[in-house]
Write a protein that holds these residues in place. Structure first.
Motif, PDB file in Angstrom:
ATOM      1  N   THR A   1     -33.901  23.355 -55.287  1.00  0.00           N
ATOM      2  CA  THR A   1     -34.833  23.956 -55.688  1.00  0.00           C
ATOM      3  C   THR A   1     -36.083  23.692 -55.272  1.00  0.00           C
ATOM      4  OG1 THR A   1     -34.605  23.102 -57.945  1.00  0.00           O
ATOM      5  CG2 THR A   1     -33.122  25.234 -57.732  1.00  0.00           C
ATOM      6  N   ALA A   2     -36.198  22.428 -54.293  1.00  0.00           N
ATOM      7  CA  ALA A   2     -37.529  22.027 -53.895  1.00  0.00           C
ATOM      8  C   ALA A   2     -38.405  23.441 -53.274  1.00  0.00           C
ATOM      9  CB  ALA A   2     -37.152  20.844 -53.125  1.00  0.00           C
ATOM     10  N   THR A   3     -37.562  24.205 -52.801  1.00  0.00           N
ATOM     11  CA  THR A   3     -38.803  25.227 -52.459  1.00  0.00           C
ATOM     12  C   THR A   3     -39.132  25.997 -53.082  1.00  0.00           C
ATOM     13  OG1 THR A   3     -37.602  25.292 -50.304  1.00  0.00           O
ATOM     14  CG2 THR A   3     -38.510  26.944 -50.022  1.00  0.00           C
ATOM     15  N   GLU A   4     -38.382  26.445 -54.233  1.00  0.00           N
ATOM     16  CA  GLU A   4     -38.585  27.268 -55.091  1.00  0.00           C
ATOM     17  C   GLU A   4     -39.140  26.437 -55.866  1.00  0.00           C
ATOM     18  OE1 GLU A   4     -39.255  30.167 -57.375  1.00  0.00           O
ATOM     19  OE2 GLU A   4     -38.261  30.378 -55.212  1.00  0.00           O
TER      20      GLU A   4
ATOM     21  N   ALA B   1     -41.943  24.807 -54.917  1.00  0.00           N
ATOM     22  CA  ALA B   1     -43.474  24.123 -53.777  1.00  0.00           C
ATOM     23  C   ALA B   1     -43.511  26.656 -54.037  1.00  0.00           C
ATOM     24  CB  ALA B   1     -42.988  24.634 -52.861  1.00  0.00           C
ATOM     25  N   ASN B   2     -42.840  26.733 -53.851  1.00  0.00           N
ATOM     26  CA  ASN B   2     -43.326  28.368 -54.095  1.00  0.00           C
ATOM     27  C   ASN B   2     -44.558  28.560 -55.913  1.00  0.00           C
ATOM     28  OD1 ASN B   2     -42.389  29.097 -51.456  1.00  0.00           O
ATOM     29  ND2 ASN B   2     -40.459  29.569 -52.455  1.00  0.00           N
TER      30      ASN B   2
ATOM     31  N   PHE C   1     -49.516  25.978 -49.699  1.00  0.00           N
ATOM     32  CA  PHE C   1     -48.549  25.806 -49.239  1.00  0.00           C
ATOM     33  C   PHE C   1     -48.479  24.637 -48.409  1.00  0.00           C
ATOM     34  CE2 PHE C   1     -45.191  25.394 -47.588  1.00  0.00           C
ATOM     35  CZ  PHE C   1     -44.143  25.535 -48.682  1.00  0.00           C
ATOM     36  N   ARG C   2     -49.471  23.877 -48.259  1.00  0.00           N
ATOM     37  CA  ARG C   2     -49.170  22.088 -47.603  1.00  0.00           C
ATOM     38  C   ARG C   2     -49.182  21.745 -48.126  1.00  0.00           C
ATOM     39  NH1 ARG C   2     -52.060  20.679 -42.044  1.00  0.00           N
ATOM     40  NH2 ARG C   2     -50.687  21.604 -41.046  1.00  0.00           N
TER      41      ARG C   2
ATOM     42  N   HIS D   1     -46.212  22.012 -50.805  1.00  0.00           N
ATOM     43  CA  HIS D   1     -44.699  21.128 -50.148  1.00  0.00           C
ATOM     44  C   HIS D   1     -44.856  19.405 -49.586  1.00  0.00           C
ATOM     45  CE1 HIS D   1     -42.461  19.945 -45.910  1.00  0.00           C
ATOM     46  NE2 HIS D   1     -42.237  20.555 -46.330  1.00  0.00           N
TER      47      HIS D   1
ATOM     48  N   VAL E   1     -43.415  18.437 -53.509  1.00  0.00           N
ATOM     49  CA  VAL E   1     -42.699  18.057 -53.999  1.00  0.00           C
ATOM     50  C   VAL E   1     -42.133  17.205 -52.707  1.00  0.00           C
ATOM     51  CG1 VAL E   1     -40.999  19.957 -53.827  1.00  0.00           C
ATOM     52  CG2 VAL E   1     -42.851  21.111 -54.638  1.00  0.00           C
ATOM     53  N   GLY E   2     -42.014  16.920 -51.886  1.00  0.00           N
ATOM     54  CA  GLY E   2     -41.616  16.208 -50.695  1.00  0.00           C
ATOM     55  C   GLY E   2     -41.843  14.674 -51.766  1.00  0.00           C
TER      56      GLY E   2
ATOM     57  N   TYR F   1     -33.729  36.199 -57.107  1.00  0.00           N
ATOM     58  CA  TYR F   1     -33.779  36.539 -55.738  1.00  0.00           C
ATOM     59  C   TYR F   1     -32.947  37.942 -55.292  1.00  0.00           C
ATOM     60  CZ  TYR F   1     -34.732  31.689 -54.221  1.00  0.00           C
ATOM     61  OH  TYR F   1     -35.693  30.916 -53.967  1.00  0.00           O
TER      62      TYR F   1
END
Length: 179
Positions: free
Chosen positions: A37-40, A42-43, A53-54, A57, A60-61, A109
């Motif tokens: 769920t890392a992308t979620e 970040a979103n 977003f940068r 990202h 979260v990274g 989703y």
């Protein structure tokens, strides 16, 4: 995949389904362990905290890297909150936990092909309609084959007494299925 495989392979599907065992506890654990769920997250930072977003990202990274090096996962919500705070994001625990929760993410989703209840219901409805079309097509093909088989048997039964090509043509015309 099943529609691309020849018929004999489809025979294994029911047995495969009957013999499948689902380990729900393991399924619930894996998305946390592999940071699914890392992308979620970040979103969420972009959507709710106006983080570019940068930067989201990067935050979260670096969180994933830190947790991974410590042998921890997204299941450690406190560590996630502390990392966010250290990077200038103060977020409510409940919201962060929801952004990290695989089930919540999955259920959210709703676009075409998504995993949310409405999206899945739509796909099921489409598949059922397609299946009904296939069933009708198969029934039509079976009726056509059955009629052709009966015609062939009748032609063969009469053909044993035929003495010329013209006579055979007449027998075929007599028993040929009407379209």
């Amino acid at each position: 995949i099943a529609t691309q495989l020849p018929g004999p392979y489809l025979v294994i599907v029911p047995g495969l389904i009957r013999s499948t065992t689902i380990n729900k506890a393991r399924m619930a654990e894996l998305p946390f362990n592999n940071f699914a769920t890392a992308t979620e997250l970040a979103n969420y930072l972009v959507r709710r905290h106006n983080v570019p977003f940068r930067k989201a990202h990067h935050v979260v990274g670096s969180l994933v890297g830190d947790l991974s090096r410590r042998g921890e996962t997204f299941a450690n919500t406190k560590a996630c909150l502390d990392h966010l705070k250290a990077n200038g994001v103060v977020a409510p625990e409940k919201e962060v936990a929801e952004a990290l929760d695989p089930r919540s993410v999955m259920m959210s989703y709703e676009s075409q092909g998504g995993t949310g209840p409405k999206a899945v219901a739509g796909m099921i409805a489409t598949m059922r309609t397609t299946l009904e079309g296939h069933r009708k097509s198969i029934a039509s093909d079976r009726a056509r084959v059955s009629t052709a088989y009966a015609a062939c048997r009748s032609i063969a039964a009469r053909a044993v007494t035929v003495k010329s090509a013209e006579e055979l043509d007449g027998v075929i015309h007599e028993f040929r299925p009407k379209e």
